[in-house]
Scaffold this motif. Structure first.
Motif, PDB file in Angstrom:
ATOM      1  N   GLN A  14       0.955  -1.263   0.117  1.00 32.22           N
ATOM      2  CA  GLN A  14       0.060  -0.079   0.012  1.00 32.22           C
ATOM      3  C   GLN A  14       0.845   1.320  -0.088  1.00 32.22           C
ATOM      4  N   SER A  15       2.086   1.211   0.622  1.00 35.20           N
ATOM      5  CA  SER A  15       2.834   2.200   0.536  1.00 35.20           C
ATOM      6  C   SER A  15       3.422   2.776  -0.754  1.00 35.20           C
ATOM      7  N   LEU A  16       3.585   1.534  -1.693  1.00 36.77           N
ATOM      8  CA  LEU A  16       4.063   1.846  -2.832  1.00 36.77           C
ATOM      9  C   LEU A  16       2.969   2.195  -3.901  1.00 36.77           C
ATOM     10  N   THR A  17       2.069   1.730  -3.726  1.00 38.85           N
ATOM     11  CA  THR A  17       0.842   2.038  -4.600  1.00 38.85           C
ATOM     12  C   THR A  17       0.661   3.438  -4.590  1.00 38.85           C
ATOM     13  N   GLY A  18       0.858   4.124  -3.552  1.00 41.68           N
ATOM     14  CA  GLY A  18       0.696   5.745  -3.551  1.00 41.68           C
ATOM     15  C   GLY A  18       1.554   6.344  -4.572  1.00 41.68           C
ATOM     16  N   LEU A  19       2.676   5.791  -5.123  1.00 42.50           N
ATOM     17  CA  LEU A  19       3.377   6.240  -6.230  1.00 42.50           C
ATOM     18  C   LEU A  19       2.785   6.301  -7.509  1.00 42.50           C
ATOM     19  N   HIS A  20       2.128   5.423  -7.835  1.00 42.96           N
ATOM     20  CA  HIS A  20       1.226   5.031  -8.994  1.00 42.96           C
ATOM     21  C   HIS A  20       0.024   4.765  -8.930  1.00 42.96           C
ATOM     22  N   PRO A  21      -1.010   5.365  -8.444  1.00 40.48           N
ATOM     23  CA  PRO A  21      -2.467   4.793  -7.961  1.00 40.48           C
ATOM     24  C   PRO A  21      -3.173   4.659  -8.986  1.00 40.48           C
ATOM     25  N   LEU A  22      -3.352   5.553 -10.101  1.00 40.00           N
ATOM     26  CA  LEU A  22      -4.142   5.294 -11.275  1.00 40.00           C
ATOM     27  C   LEU A  22      -3.836   4.077 -11.966  1.00 40.00           C
ATOM     28  N   GLU A  23      -2.337   4.241 -12.488  1.00 42.46           N
ATOM     29  CA  GLU A  23      -2.201   3.230 -13.449  1.00 42.46           C
ATOM     30  C   GLU A  23      -1.269   2.081 -13.036  1.00 42.46           C
ATOM     31  N   GLY A  24      -0.924   2.128 -11.794  1.00 43.71           N
ATOM     32  CA  GLY A  24      -0.079   0.902 -11.372  1.00 43.71           C
ATOM     33  C   GLY A  24       1.566   0.866 -11.978  1.00 43.71           C
ATOM     34  N   PHE A  25       1.752  -0.020 -11.734  1.00 46.37           N
ATOM     35  CA  PHE A  25       3.394  -0.291 -11.902  1.00 46.37           C
ATOM     36  C   PHE A  25       3.487  -1.313 -13.327  1.00 46.37           C
ATOM     37  N   GLY A  26       2.357  -1.853 -13.813  1.00 43.14           N
ATOM     38  CA  GLY A  26       2.406  -2.778 -14.962  1.00 43.14           C
ATOM     39  C   GLY A  26       2.257  -3.941 -14.567  1.00 43.14           C
TER      40      GLY A  26
END
Length: 164
Positions: free
Chosen positions: A37-49
């Motif tokens: 959850q702390s990492l999802t805040g970096l790319h919340p809309l499109e994710g990391f792939g």
């Protein structure tokens, strides 16, 4: 009756967790969910792939590292895993797929009243509940099972029948 059972389960949750002996597993899951959850805040809309099963040598998965001595291969929650990899857009699409398939399969099962038509609805309920504790519905045989049940429910309850 179910509400009383839920209330009692919530009231005695620590005793139940200690009795079953899953405190260590819950600690691993909570630590993993917190780091994801702390990492999802970096790319919340499109994710990391999307990569499916996590590969620890790729970014951002190496940032999670090991959690209590384990190298995770998923978020241990399909909805959180989808949000992490595909963002809120992917999470919305996955939720619509699962929800629409479940509703359509339920309508077919309730209208046809045959054991054959009940199986897709039951399988989708199990997949939806399992998705809260595992990410297996996003890969391999569970993904295949989800797609087959969704297609079967759509085939039995198609909008094209209204065109006749």
């Amino acid at each position: 009756m179910a509400a009383v059972g839920i209330a009692l389960g919530y009231a005695f949750r620590t005793r139940i967790i200690d009795f079953v002996g899953i405190r260590g597993e819950l600690n691993v899951r909570f630590a993993l969910w917190d780091s994801v959850q702390s990492l999802t805040g970096l790319h919340p809309l499109e994710g990391f792939g999307w990569v499916g099963t996590w590969r620890p040598e790729l970014a951002p998965f190496f940032a999670i590292g090991t959690v209590n001595g384990r190298t995770p291969t998923s978020a241990l929650n399909a909805f959180l895993d989808t949000w992490f990899q595909a963002g809120l857009v992917g999470l919305a699409l996955f939720s619509v797929l699962l929800g629409l398939a479940l509703v359509r399969a339920w309508f077919v099962a309730s209208s046809r009243r045959s054991v054959t038509h009940v199986w897709p609805a039951l399988v989708l309920v199990v997949l939806a509940l399992t998705s809260m504790a595992e990410s297996t519905v996003l890969v391999e045989y569970c993904w295949f099972l989800l797609v087959v049940c969704a297609v079967k429910a759509a085939q039995e309850l198609s909008w094209r029948r209204g065109l006749r």
